[in-house]
Design a protein around this motif. Sequence first.
Motif, PDB file in Angstrom:
ATOM      1  N   ALA A  43       0.487   8.070 -17.313  1.00 27.10           N
ATOM      2  CA  ALA A  43       0.169   7.307 -16.102  1.00 27.10           C
ATOM      3  C   ALA A  43       1.408   7.172 -15.236  1.00 27.10           C
ATOM      4  O   ALA A  43       2.520   7.002 -15.734  1.00 27.10           O
ATOM      5  N   ARG A  44       1.198   7.256 -13.927  1.00 21.81           N
ATOM      6  CA  ARG A  44       2.291   7.062 -12.963  1.00 21.81           C
ATOM      7  C   ARG A  44       2.074   5.742 -12.228  1.00 21.81           C
ATOM      8  O   ARG A  44       1.287   5.666 -11.290  1.00 21.81           O
ATOM      9  N   ARG A  45       2.763   4.700 -12.688  1.00 20.31           N
ATOM     10  CA  ARG A  45       2.591   3.368 -12.108  1.00 20.31           C
ATOM     11  C   ARG A  45       3.907   2.792 -11.607  1.00 20.31           C
ATOM     12  O   ARG A  45       3.915   1.690 -11.075  1.00 20.31           O
ATOM     13  N   TRP A  46       5.012   3.526 -11.768  1.00 26.40           N
ATOM     14  CA  TRP A  46       6.323   2.970 -11.478  1.00 26.40           C
ATOM     15  C   TRP A  46       7.068   3.847 -10.482  1.00 26.40           C
ATOM     16  O   TRP A  46       6.966   5.073 -10.497  1.00 26.40           O
ATOM     17  N   ILE A  47       7.865   3.213  -9.630  1.00 28.70           N
ATOM     18  CA  ILE A  47       8.722   3.915  -8.681  1.00 28.70           C
ATOM     19  C   ILE A  47      10.161   3.826  -9.167  1.00 28.70           C
ATOM     20  O   ILE A  47      10.617   2.775  -9.632  1.00 28.70           O
ATOM     21  N   ARG A  48      10.873   4.927  -9.071  1.00 24.78           N
ATOM     22  CA  ARG A  48      12.278   4.946  -9.500  1.00 24.78           C
ATOM     23  C   ARG A  48      13.125   4.061  -8.598  1.00 24.78           C
ATOM     24  O   ARG A  48      13.000   4.089  -7.382  1.00 24.78           O
ATOM     25  N   MET A  49      14.006   3.285  -9.224  1.00 21.35           N
ATOM     26  CA  MET A  49      14.915   2.414  -8.497  1.00 21.35           C
ATOM     27  C   MET A  49      16.343   2.695  -8.967  1.00 21.35           C
ATOM     28  O   MET A  49      16.552   3.296 -10.029  1.00 21.35           O
ATOM     29  N   PRO A  50      17.360   2.294  -8.197  1.00 23.32           N
ATOM     30  CA  PRO A  50      18.753   2.533  -8.615  1.00 23.32           C
ATOM     31  C   PRO A  50      19.084   1.834  -9.939  1.00 23.32           C
ATOM     32  O   PRO A  50      18.417   0.878 -10.345  1.00 23.32           O
ATOM     33  N   PHE A  51      20.122   2.330 -10.607  1.00 24.77           N
ATOM     34  CA  PHE A  51      20.666   1.736 -11.830  1.00 24.77           C
ATOM     35  C   PHE A  51      19.638   1.697 -12.970  1.00 24.77           C
ATOM     36  O   PHE A  51      19.570   0.744 -13.745  1.00 24.77           O
ATOM     37  N   ASN A  52      18.823   2.757 -13.020  1.00 29.07           N
ATOM     38  CA  ASN A  52      17.867   2.916 -14.118  1.00 29.07           C
ATOM     39  C   ASN A  52      16.812   1.806 -14.153  1.00 29.07           C
ATOM     40  O   ASN A  52      16.255   1.500 -15.213  1.00 29.07           O
TER      41      ASN A  52
ATOM     42  N   LEU B  32       0.823  -1.211   0.000  1.00 28.35           N
ATOM     43  CA  LEU B  32       0.000   0.000   0.000  1.00 28.35           C
ATOM     44  C   LEU B  32       0.856   1.259   0.000  1.00 28.35           C
ATOM     45  O   LEU B  32       0.571   2.223  -0.721  1.00 28.35           O
ATOM     46  N   VAL B  33       1.916   1.252   0.794  1.00 29.91           N
ATOM     47  CA  VAL B  33       2.811   2.414   0.846  1.00 29.91           C
ATOM     48  C   VAL B  33       3.478   2.640  -0.507  1.00 29.91           C
ATOM     49  O   VAL B  33       3.573   3.781  -0.994  1.00 29.91           O
ATOM     50  N   LEU B  34       3.926   1.571  -1.141  1.00 31.97           N
ATOM     51  CA  LEU B  34       4.552   1.706  -2.451  1.00 31.97           C
ATOM     52  C   LEU B  34       3.573   2.252  -3.489  1.00 31.97           C
ATOM     53  O   LEU B  34       3.959   3.024  -4.369  1.00 31.97           O
ATOM     54  N   CYS B  35       2.318   1.868  -3.380  1.00 31.50           N
ATOM     55  CA  CYS B  35       1.307   2.416  -4.287  1.00 31.50           C
ATOM     56  C   CYS B  35       1.146   3.918  -4.071  1.00 31.50           C
ATOM     57  O   CYS B  35       1.003   4.689  -5.039  1.00 31.50           O
ATOM     58  N   PHE B  36       1.164   4.347  -2.812  1.00 34.71           N
ATOM     59  CA  PHE B  36       1.069   5.781  -2.522  1.00 34.71           C
ATOM     60  C   PHE B  36       2.274   6.543  -3.078  1.00 34.71           C
ATOM     61  O   PHE B  36       2.157   7.698  -3.506  1.00 34.71           O
ATOM     62  N   LEU B  37       3.442   5.921  -3.086  1.00 36.56           N
ATOM     63  CA  LEU B  37       4.652   6.594  -3.578  1.00 36.56           C
ATOM     64  C   LEU B  37       4.569   6.914  -5.068  1.00 36.56           C
ATOM     65  O   LEU B  37       5.259   7.819  -5.542  1.00 36.56           O
ATOM     66  N   THR B  38       3.728   6.187  -5.807  1.00 39.78           N
ATOM     67  CA  THR B  38       3.605   6.484  -7.252  1.00 39.78           C
ATOM     68  C   THR B  38       2.972   7.845  -7.490  1.00 39.78           C
ATOM     69  O   THR B  38       3.081   8.384  -8.595  1.00 39.78           O
ATOM     70  N   PHE B  39       2.308   8.408  -6.485  1.00 40.20           N
ATOM     71  CA  PHE B  39       1.680   9.714  -6.640  1.00 40.20           C
ATOM     72  C   PHE B  39       2.628  10.864  -6.298  1.00 40.20           C
ATOM     73  O   PHE B  39       2.265  12.026  -6.419  1.00 40.20           O
ATOM     74  N   ILE B  40       3.839  10.541  -5.845  1.00 44.18           N
ATOM     75  CA  ILE B  40       4.849  11.558  -5.529  1.00 44.18           C
ATOM     76  C   ILE B  40       5.774  11.691  -6.738  1.00 44.18           C
ATOM     77  O   ILE B  40       6.545  10.775  -7.047  1.00 44.18           O
ATOM     78  N   LYS B  41       5.725  12.801  -7.426  1.00 47.76           N
ATOM     79  CA  LYS B  41       6.408  12.952  -8.709  1.00 47.76           C
ATOM     80  C   LYS B  41       7.914  12.687  -8.667  1.00 47.76           C
ATOM     81  O   LYS B  41       8.437  12.003  -9.549  1.00 47.76           O
ATOM     82  N   PRO B  42       8.650  13.223  -7.677  1.00 48.69           N
ATOM     83  CA  PRO B  42      10.104  12.956  -7.703  1.00 48.69           C
ATOM     84  C   PRO B  42      10.458  11.475  -7.557  1.00 48.69           C
ATOM     85  O   PRO B  42      11.541  11.062  -7.979  1.00 48.69           O
ATOM     86  N   LEU B  43       9.569  10.686  -6.969  1.00 51.36           N
ATOM     87  CA  LEU B  43       9.873   9.286  -6.713  1.00 51.36           C
ATOM     88  C   LEU B  43       9.313   8.350  -7.780  1.00 51.36           C
ATOM     89  O   LEU B  43       9.681   7.172  -7.813  1.00 51.36           O
ATOM     90  N   SER B  44       8.434   8.847  -8.629  1.00 58.44           N
ATOM     91  CA  SER B  44       7.746   7.982  -9.587  1.00 58.44           C
ATOM     92  C   SER B  44       8.127   8.337 -11.018  1.00 58.44           C
ATOM     93  O   SER B  44       8.763   9.358 -11.292  1.00 58.44           O
ATOM     94  N   ILE B  45       7.721   7.477 -11.929  1.00 61.00           N
ATOM     95  CA  ILE B  45       7.999   7.646 -13.353  1.00 61.00           C
ATOM     96  C   ILE B  45       6.671   7.701 -14.091  1.00 61.00           C
ATOM     97  O   ILE B  45       5.785   6.865 -13.858  1.00 61.00           O
TER      98      ILE B  45
END
Length: 397
Positions: free
Chosen positions: A112-121, A94-107
């Motif tokens: 649509a914003r369905r992805w969270i940024r992770m290291p190494f692209n 649930l927390v990770l789903c909420f993070l998709t709505f935070i622009k600096p952390l999501s793609i």
Amino acid sequence: MNQYNFNAQRPSESYHRCDMALLISMLLLWGLGLFTMFVCSQNYASRFFNNDALYFVRRQLICSGVGLILFLLFLFVDMKTIRSAVFYITIISLVLCFLTFIKPLSIEKNGARRWIRMPFNFSFQPSELIKFSLVLYLANYFDKQFQIENPEDRDVMPCVGIFMGMILLVVLQKDFSTSAFITVIGILIFFVSGAKLKWLIIFVIVALPLCCILIGSEEYRIERIIGFLKPNEGASSYNYQTNAAKNAISAGGLWGSGIGRGLSKLNSIPEVQADYIFAGWSEAMGFVGVVIYLSLLGFFAWRGYRAAFRTPSRFAAYACFGCVSVIFLQSLVNCGVVCGVLPSTGIPLPFFSVGGSSIMITLAMCGFILNASRCEEIKDDVNTTYTEINIDNLTVL
């Protein structure tokens, strides 16, 4: 309709070796997926990633390595420990789903914003984790409710609230296809757990108009429905990918174009390594290859459902049933979309489609299914009782 035995009441500590046939079928599906990725993605990868033909294959292998760790974790950790971690897995998803709505952390892709940024692209899609966490949560909840002796004290509403919350979070990510799919999975688990039929009827009555509203709220969703109903329209726009996939499947014929001879129709499918990779397998291997894949998938599902029906833990039985259903039904839906018998959904093909989130969660669910199969064997000399579920009168909750 006759009653059937869903699971046995035996000590969950009584473990055997895992179902080797199930393990082999899972490994074969994973291997075929990597092989198909190698065949289908080289042309696209070379054009868009500096002539790196193995770009997608390499990333899929890396994510498969992480998935293997999750696979081993859910395979060897005992069910009691997994069950105690269900609350934390649900909160994390649930927390990770909420993070998709935070622009600096999501793609953002295609609006649509369905992805969270992770290291190494790399990136992670929380809706894939939602599928697994929903299955575990519902299995845990319904098992606890079943243990309440007085049926009048059993309550389904808290479970429905969490269920609806998960669906809403995925809908807000503009991922209607995944939200509809997890809704179906949730209803299936409600059904096998013995929930009162009235709850299912109420849920369907409420969900159907909401689905119609959501479909009508986005132009591309309406186009997908129109494209499904009228395949000859939108040949150069919204129906282009589906028609190109059909041409690739037709080009495969009976025996396929073969490997190394060139897949002429495949190059016309945009991002074929994603949701339409089944068209690549079909063109390369033909009708025979399609039959082989569906037979292997059916065998995997049979052994998985067999494990769900024979495992001694009710929690493991419900969760195993849900995990097998996620992999099996998602595969059928994807194949149906590629073949044109279902509207376009954007749901990936498990084991095959490119995507680290999908392969990691799929392997984690496979580990759980195999864990459930470790205690599936029922000896004749063991005093065993069964939990009976009457399909005609679903009254557990």
